[in-house]
Design an enzyme around this catalytic site. Sequence first.
Site, short mmCIF file in Angstrom:
data_model
loop_
_atom_site.label_atom_id
_atom_site.label_comp_id
_atom_site.label_asym_id
_atom_site.label_seq_id
_atom_site.Cartn_x
_atom_site.Cartn_y
_atom_site.Cartn_z
N ASP A 1 43.44 89.57 14.45
CA ASP A 1 44.47 89.27 15.44
C ASP A 1 43.86 89.29 16.84
OD1 ASP A 1 46.98 88.70 16.42
OD2 ASP A 1 47.98 90.30 15.30
N ASP B 1 54.45 83.55 15.60
CA ASP B 1 54.72 84.17 14.29
C ASP B 1 55.92 83.51 13.62
OD1 ASP B 1 52.78 85.85 15.16
OD2 ASP B 1 54.01 87.66 15.15
C1 GLA Z 1 50.80 89.39 15.63
C2 GLA Z 1 50.44 88.40 14.54
C3 GLA Z 1 51.33 88.62 13.33
C4 GLA Z 1 51.18 90.05 12.83
C5 GLA Z 1 51.47 91.03 13.95
C6 GLA Z 1 51.15 92.44 13.57
O1 GLA Z 1 52.06 89.16 16.14
O2 GLA Z 1 50.55 87.09 15.00
O3 GLA Z 1 51.01 87.71 12.31
O4 GLA Z 1 49.88 90.24 12.33
O5 GLA Z 1 50.72 90.73 15.12
O6 GLA Z 1 51.37 93.35 14.60
#
Ligand code: GLA
Length: 408
Positions: free
Chosen positions: A160, A221
Amino acid sequence: MLGVWWLLAAGAVLWVPGVPGLSNGLARTPPMGWLHWERFMCETDCEKNPSNCISEQLFMQMADLMAAEGWLKAGYKYLCIDDCWLATKRDANNRLKADPTRFPGGIKKLADYVHARGLLLGIYQDVGTKTCAGYPGSQGFYELDAQTFADWGIDLLKFDGCNYGNLTMLEDGYRRMSIALNRTGRNIVYSCEWPFYARRLTKVNYTEVAEYCNSWRNFDDIEDSWTSLKTVIDFTSALQDQLVPAAGPGGWNDPDMLVIGNFGLSWNQEVTQMALWSIMAAPLLMSNDLRDIHPRSRELLQNQEVIAVNQDPLGVQGYRVLKVDSFELWEKPLAGGSLAVSVTNRQEIGGARQFHLSRGMLWKGLACGDKCCLTQLLPTRYEYGCFNETFILQLPVNPSGTVLLRVE
Ligand code: GLA
């Protein structure tokens, strides 16, 4: 700009041999598996929520089900941990460690458990000082963390991009982790979010991203809703001139998890996600509860002919060809001059509407000549039979639903 439209008009091929993905020999087709985030998020209270908290028990249960209920057989082999698995501090030697109460056996033991069932284990870290949920990040420890993952028997890393500092630190971090993983000598698929974070600050160099990563997120997301699904689909088609040429064996655009089998999508919308994720050559990482999933959703997720479109060895990402009258037509060239075609009805009022699909709308490289055989794969299987070059098909498509066809 030499866009899709120009290429199509010229009868050329959109996927002019693209960028070869990260050449670590991995992810030659889009990775398939399960990832905890969308469904289980960062639930760490195992006292209040024992069966849904992020713990080794949850992953062991999913591993058992993946092996026993046809998931592994269908191709879903990576069982992936997302954020919130870590202890709040590194150990005395600066090595990462899992939360001791929720993962009492540690990650190595979990990896052994997963491997014993024929599956592979994925884990999550972050290029910055902290993960998105605030656990210790990898910045300053890339080599050590890569080695730790290799020692534990990790097979995939989702990396990430929260708390990265500045653009140089972000990009250097992604490069360094790629090199560090490679140097461990272990096969670890490297799943990045580099473009998603970098695009806020710069024009993304996809050629470079594909040199370092096996897959990469570009956009927000995903959530368990039709609204969310639509924004991902629209983002992908709006940027297809950049995204499509970047994808290929070894490196894939990642529109985020499959949310099929949860709460927010209707049956037709589930079909749309499965069809389009296959057309887009997306990693198929489900985020759902395999302990409790509707048989119809399971059947959809395990549909071998649809998965074959996604996993086609040619490794070309499909693209939108046409947007007309609230229909979207997408296509994905397949090995041997075959083609996958999808039609989505984006009108959200009324009943099914007819889309007239003609040969002239489709890829010029289609090899079937005057014997084009059409099979509908979704929403139900149906053989349309074989036609000559000039076929026109009337396809009924439900609101927010998709018809997926294979032409050969
Ligand atoms: C980000 C990523 C997600 C997930 C969260 C976890 O938002 O894009 O896919 O991994 O972090 O905290």
